[in-house]
Write a protein that holds these residues in place. Sequence first.
Motif, PDB file in Angstrom:
ATOM      1  N   ALA A 131       1.527  12.034  13.563  1.00  0.00           N
ATOM      2  CA  ALA A 131       2.778  11.750  12.857  1.00  0.00           C
ATOM      3  C   ALA A 131       3.925  12.542  13.471  1.00  0.00           C
ATOM      4  CB  ALA A 131       2.636  12.062  11.372  1.00  0.00           C
ATOM      5  N   ASP A 132       3.672  13.809  13.832  1.00  0.00           N
ATOM      6  CA  ASP A 132       4.692  14.631  14.486  1.00  0.00           C
ATOM      7  C   ASP A 132       5.137  13.965  15.795  1.00  0.00           C
ATOM      8  OD1 ASP A 132       4.104  16.422  12.463  1.00  0.00           O
ATOM      9  OD2 ASP A 132       3.398  18.018  13.796  1.00  0.00           O
ATOM     10  N   THR A 133       4.164  13.504  16.582  1.00  0.00           N
ATOM     11  CA  THR A 133       4.461  12.891  17.875  1.00  0.00           C
ATOM     12  C   THR A 133       5.204  11.576  17.700  1.00  0.00           C
ATOM     13  OG1 THR A 133       2.514  13.925  18.864  1.00  0.00           O
ATOM     14  CG2 THR A 133       3.436  11.996  20.001  1.00  0.00           C
ATOM     15  N   ALA A 134       4.724  10.714  16.817  1.00  0.00           N
ATOM     16  CA  ALA A 134       5.332   9.393  16.636  1.00  0.00           C
ATOM     17  C   ALA A 134       6.773   9.496  16.158  1.00  0.00           C
ATOM     18  CB  ALA A 134       4.505   8.567  15.654  1.00  0.00           C
ATOM     19  N   VAL A 135       7.010  10.385  15.199  1.00  0.00           N
ATOM     20  CA  VAL A 135       8.335  10.491  14.585  1.00  0.00           C
ATOM     21  C   VAL A 135       9.241  11.459  15.346  1.00  0.00           C
ATOM     22  CG1 VAL A 135       9.536  11.132  12.429  1.00  0.00           C
ATOM     23  CG2 VAL A 135       7.400   9.840  12.341  1.00  0.00           C
ATOM     24  N   GLY A 136       8.638  12.396  16.077  1.00  0.00           N
ATOM     25  CA  GLY A 136       9.429  13.382  16.801  1.00  0.00           C
ATOM     26  C   GLY A 136       9.928  14.499  15.909  1.00  0.00           C
ATOM     27  N   LEU A 137       9.093  14.879  14.930  1.00  0.00           N
ATOM     28  CA  LEU A 137       9.493  15.875  13.939  1.00  0.00           C
ATOM     29  C   LEU A 137       8.305  16.771  13.644  1.00  0.00           C
ATOM     30  CD1 LEU A 137      11.875  16.550  11.995  1.00  0.00           C
ATOM     31  CD2 LEU A 137      10.823  14.981  10.370  1.00  0.00           C
ATOM     32  N   ASP A 138       8.426  18.068  13.959  1.00  0.00           N
ATOM     33  CA  ASP A 138       7.328  19.003  13.720  1.00  0.00           C
ATOM     34  C   ASP A 138       7.072  19.173  12.227  1.00  0.00           C
ATOM     35  OD1 ASP A 138       6.920  19.463  16.415  1.00  0.00           O
ATOM     36  OD2 ASP A 138       8.286  21.185  16.463  1.00  0.00           O
ATOM     37  N   GLY A 139       5.798  19.171  11.865  1.00  0.00           N
ATOM     38  CA  GLY A 139       5.418  19.344  10.465  1.00  0.00           C
ATOM     39  C   GLY A 139       5.708  18.124   9.611  1.00  0.00           C
ATOM     40  N   ASN A 140       5.807  16.961  10.233  1.00  0.00           N
ATOM     41  CA  ASN A 140       6.114  15.725   9.508  1.00  0.00           C
ATOM     42  C   ASN A 140       5.051  15.465   8.449  1.00  0.00           C
ATOM     43  OD1 ASN A 140       7.377  13.228   8.981  1.00  0.00           O
ATOM     44  ND2 ASN A 140       5.936  12.179  10.314  1.00  0.00           N
ATOM     45  N   HIS A 141       5.467  15.388   7.198  1.00  0.00           N
ATOM     46  CA  HIS A 141       4.557  15.125   6.085  1.00  0.00           C
ATOM     47  C   HIS A 141       5.342  14.315   5.060  1.00  0.00           C
ATOM     48  CE1 HIS A 141       1.596  16.969   2.912  1.00  0.00           C
ATOM     49  NE2 HIS A 141       1.353  15.696   3.157  1.00  0.00           N
ATOM     50  N   ALA A 142       4.895  13.095   4.797  1.00  0.00           N
ATOM     51  CA  ALA A 142       5.666  12.211   3.929  1.00  0.00           C
ATOM     52  C   ALA A 142       4.753  11.313   3.106  1.00  0.00           C
ATOM     53  CB  ALA A 142       6.609  11.347   4.761  1.00  0.00           C
ATOM     54  N   ARG A 143       5.254  10.938   1.946  1.00  0.00           N
ATOM     55  CA  ARG A 143       4.645   9.869   1.145  1.00  0.00           C
ATOM     56  C   ARG A 143       5.261   8.573   1.653  1.00  0.00           C
ATOM     57  NH1 ARG A 143       6.434  13.631  -2.432  1.00  0.00           N
ATOM     58  NH2 ARG A 143       4.800  14.843  -3.421  1.00  0.00           N
ATOM     59  N   ILE A 144       4.446   7.542   1.844  1.00  0.00           N
ATOM     60  CA  ILE A 144       4.983   6.266   2.307  1.00  0.00           C
ATOM     61  C   ILE A 144       4.494   5.144   1.404  1.00  0.00           C
ATOM     62  CG2 ILE A 144       5.138   7.030   4.721  1.00  0.00           C
ATOM     63  CD1 ILE A 144       2.703   5.138   5.280  1.00  0.00           C
ATOM     64  N   ALA A 145       5.247   4.065   1.425  1.00  0.00           N
ATOM     65  CA  ALA A 145       4.858   2.839   0.719  1.00  0.00           C
ATOM     66  C   ALA A 145       5.362   1.666   1.537  1.00  0.00           C
ATOM     67  CB  ALA A 145       5.461   2.806  -0.682  1.00  0.00           C
TER      68      ALA A 145
ATOM     69  N   GLY B  35       0.816  -1.206   0.000  1.00  0.00           N
ATOM     70  CA  GLY B  35       0.000   0.000   0.000  1.00  0.00           C
ATOM     71  C   GLY B  35       0.847   1.252   0.000  1.00  0.00           C
ATOM     72  N   ARG B  36       0.180   2.347  -0.353  1.00  0.00           N
ATOM     73  CA  ARG B  36       0.804   3.671  -0.355  1.00  0.00           C
ATOM     74  C   ARG B  36      -0.117   4.627   0.370  1.00  0.00           C
ATOM     75  NH1 ARG B  36       3.723   4.989  -6.011  1.00  0.00           N
ATOM     76  NH2 ARG B  36       4.205   6.821  -4.784  1.00  0.00           N
ATOM     77  N   ASP B  37       0.471   5.677   0.937  1.00  0.00           N
ATOM     78  CA  ASP B  37      -0.331   6.673   1.626  1.00  0.00           C
ATOM     79  C   ASP B  37       0.510   7.929   1.778  1.00  0.00           C
ATOM     80  OD1 ASP B  37      -2.488   7.820   2.925  1.00  0.00           O
ATOM     81  OD2 ASP B  37      -2.512   6.396   4.583  1.00  0.00           O
ATOM     82  N   THR B  38      -0.121   8.970   2.250  1.00  0.00           N
ATOM     83  CA  THR B  38       0.557  10.193   2.660  1.00  0.00           C
ATOM     84  C   THR B  38       0.205  10.392   4.120  1.00  0.00           C
ATOM     85  OG1 THR B  38       0.359  11.121   0.444  1.00  0.00           O
ATOM     86  CG2 THR B  38       0.843  12.655   2.209  1.00  0.00           C
ATOM     87  N   VAL B  39       1.216  10.643   4.943  1.00  0.00           N
ATOM     88  CA  VAL B  39       0.979  10.801   6.376  1.00  0.00           C
ATOM     89  C   VAL B  39       1.388  12.196   6.824  1.00  0.00           C
ATOM     90  CG1 VAL B  39       1.204   8.346   6.894  1.00  0.00           C
ATOM     91  CG2 VAL B  39       3.218   9.797   6.998  1.00  0.00           C
TER      92      VAL B  39
END
Length: 145
Positions: free
Chosen positions: A40-54, A31-35
């Motif tokens: 997402a900011d909390t889980a990754v520890g990065l403010d403004g986290n925005h990514a395409r994932i697969a 699957g693919r998505d955009t998060v």
Amino acid sequence: MAIALENVGIAVRDIDAAIAFFTDLGLSLVGRDTVSGEWADTAVGLDGNHARIAVLQTPDGNGQLELFEYIHPEAIETEPTLPHEIGMHRVAFSVDDLDAALEIAARHGCHPLRGVATYEDIYRLTYLRGPSGILVMLAQDLRTP
């Protein structure tokens, strides 16, 4: 406490090129998505986290890769990891035909770092640079027909 490996996450510069490389090697796109967002900011520890994932799955069902391409913040280019450096190192795959796997990799511009080695007539193996400079080990077990 039970524990199981969920996946290996790899940041890539071009998610479509990375998907093409790994699916050509035999993985399946799950699957693919955009998060993005607070979770997402909390889980990754990065403010403004925005990514395409697969998410890609190995044919045996036992392994998954999660590829991500950052939209925000802007991805930071780094030097490719060398085999002797500390840190996240490589992703390794068993293949039943190393020569065929190398032909597939070559179609993506990916070639062995030095060549193909044989370890005690047990394995033929090599490291190569995959998409975004990812170190990929491919190994063929010579003991199986």
